[in-house]
Design a protein around this motif. Sequence first.
Motif, PDB file in Angstrom:
ATOM      1  N   ILE A  95       0.832  -1.201   0.000  1.00 43.79           N
ATOM      2  CA  ILE A  95       0.000   0.000   0.000  1.00 43.79           C
ATOM      3  C   ILE A  95       0.871   1.258   0.000  1.00 43.79           C
ATOM      4  CG2 ILE A  95      -1.784   1.261   1.245  1.00 43.79           C
ATOM      5  CD1 ILE A  95      -2.736  -1.323  -0.118  1.00 43.79           C
ATOM      6  N   GLN A  96       1.991   1.238   0.737  1.00 43.67           N
ATOM      7  CA  GLN A  96       2.905   2.388   0.666  1.00 43.67           C
ATOM      8  C   GLN A  96       3.353   2.614  -0.774  1.00 43.67           C
ATOM      9  OE1 GLN A  96       5.984   3.235   3.492  1.00 43.67           O
ATOM     10  NE2 GLN A  96       5.160   1.808   5.014  1.00 43.67           N
ATOM     11  N   ALA A  97       3.596   1.525  -1.495  1.00 44.89           N
ATOM     12  CA  ALA A  97       4.038   1.642  -2.884  1.00 44.89           C
ATOM     13  C   ALA A  97       2.922   2.169  -3.773  1.00 44.89           C
ATOM     14  CB  ALA A  97       4.522   0.284  -3.386  1.00 44.89           C
ATOM     15  N   GLU A  98       1.729   1.591  -3.665  1.00 44.64           N
ATOM     16  CA  GLU A  98       0.658   1.921  -4.596  1.00 44.64           C
ATOM     17  C   GLU A  98      -0.065   3.221  -4.248  1.00 44.64           C
ATOM     18  OE1 GLU A  98      -1.930  -1.355  -5.615  1.00 44.64           O
ATOM     19  OE2 GLU A  98      -0.378  -1.949  -7.052  1.00 44.64           O
ATOM     20  N   SER A  99       0.104   3.705  -3.031  1.00 43.44           N
ATOM     21  CA  SER A  99      -0.558   4.955  -2.630  1.00 43.44           C
ATOM     22  C   SER A  99       0.219   6.198  -3.033  1.00 43.44           C
ATOM     23  CB  SER A  99      -0.737   4.978  -1.116  1.00 43.44           C
ATOM     24  OG  SER A  99       0.526   5.073  -0.465  1.00 43.44           O
ATOM     25  N   GLY A 100       1.464   6.026  -3.475  1.00 41.99           N
ATOM     26  CA  GLY A 100       2.287   7.182  -3.791  1.00 41.99           C
ATOM     27  C   GLY A 100       3.167   7.646  -2.653  1.00 41.99           C
ATOM     28  N   LEU A 101       2.974   7.091  -1.446  1.00 36.48           N
ATOM     29  CA  LEU A 101       3.797   7.524  -0.313  1.00 36.48           C
ATOM     30  C   LEU A 101       5.279   7.294  -0.579  1.00 36.48           C
ATOM     31  CD1 LEU A 101       1.791   6.357   2.837  1.00 36.48           C
ATOM     32  CD2 LEU A 101       2.237   8.705   2.110  1.00 36.48           C
ATOM     33  N   MET A 102       5.626   6.139  -1.127  1.00 32.92           N
ATOM     34  CA  MET A 102       7.035   5.834  -1.361  1.00 32.92           C
ATOM     35  C   MET A 102       7.654   6.785  -2.377  1.00 32.92           C
ATOM     36  SD  MET A 102       7.245   1.661  -1.252  1.00 32.92           S
ATOM     37  CE  MET A 102       8.916   1.688  -1.896  1.00 32.92           C
TER      38      MET A 102
END
Length: 395
Positions: free
Chosen positions: A142-149
Amino acid sequence: MAGPLDGIRVLDFSRVLAGPWCAMILGDLGAEVIKVESPEGDDVRHFGPPFEAGESAYFQVTNRNKQSIVIDLKTEQGRAIARDLALKSDIVVENLRRGAMEKYGLGYEQLRADNPGLIYCAVSGYGRTGPAAERAGYDFLIQAESGLMSLIGGADQPPMKVGAAVTDMVAGQDAVAGVLAALFHRERTGKGQHVDIALLDSAVALLANQGAAYLMTGDRPQRLGNDHPSVCPYRPFDTADHPLALAIGADRQFRKLAAALGHPDMADDPRFATNRSRAENRVALYEIMEAAFLTKGRDDWLVDLHAAGLPAGAIRTVDEVLEAPEVHARDMVVEVDHATIGRERIIGSPLKLSETPVSVRSAPPTLGQQTAEVLKDVLGWDGAEADAYAARVRP
């Protein structure tokens, strides 16, 4: 003193972090929380190292104030026990794959017919509706797909994740907010409801100012390392020995900072007088500030900056934080008696309520520790029958 949720029963079918985080907070607030585990136990019981007396540190952080009962939902008896408990509960929390609870006869629609006041909270990676609802989701994904990363790391570095499972925890906290709102609604109407929480939704909300900037301009936010795209100065600075973190969010604070650095004229320099001008001229500003900070050590600077009322601090390690006096003074590290570990230290609750304080009443349970107790006290089973069942399912 009773907590605000005293008398509320939570049946926690969830595993790993987001759902258990929600149920734990409800327990901190005084609810009775019954954690339903398979004979193999919650997955995080096996996450490690570290382990102590066979218990995972990961499990300890998200399961205080709970009772553990082992139920095998693959068996008819197990499903019947789970349903009986759900019908005697105020709140159900689950994070199984979509359709799994329905397969076991434990879906919201299946339970609310006999328990219309039930609040049923489903926590999942992508929500119970939408094109990704069938997908599994863990924090890193989710960190990857949410844009956070995409926002974390230096401009010349690949995307990085946050070092803690932040999307799990914020989704768990959003779940608490939803459950509490549903409880308030039930107080007024007598009706329960379904609460649908997605890790992706919670993570998208965390984009905050970065997401708002994109929606306003159409420009993709860039990684800036420890700098801030809109507030300046808002980053670490090296000193003569150790770095410090500085967060100047207002022009009046910058005037005080300029004086503390020995450059009071900076506050009236048109390049630096406002936050907008500082952000536009940050390279020139940082040259002056970096040279000034190198003239003294971190602790000396912090004395001066704190005396001026400015937000600045050390960049601490986890061990330094968890041994810090200000952390202990607010009961953020507490001691509990664990069934196998003995006396152990765990992280406490950040919630501080004056009239109905939270409490850490029990250590995280061992697998199935309260199986017989729950069957006897909640479902009214005969003692011998409950003990026999507990012995049969004990791992």
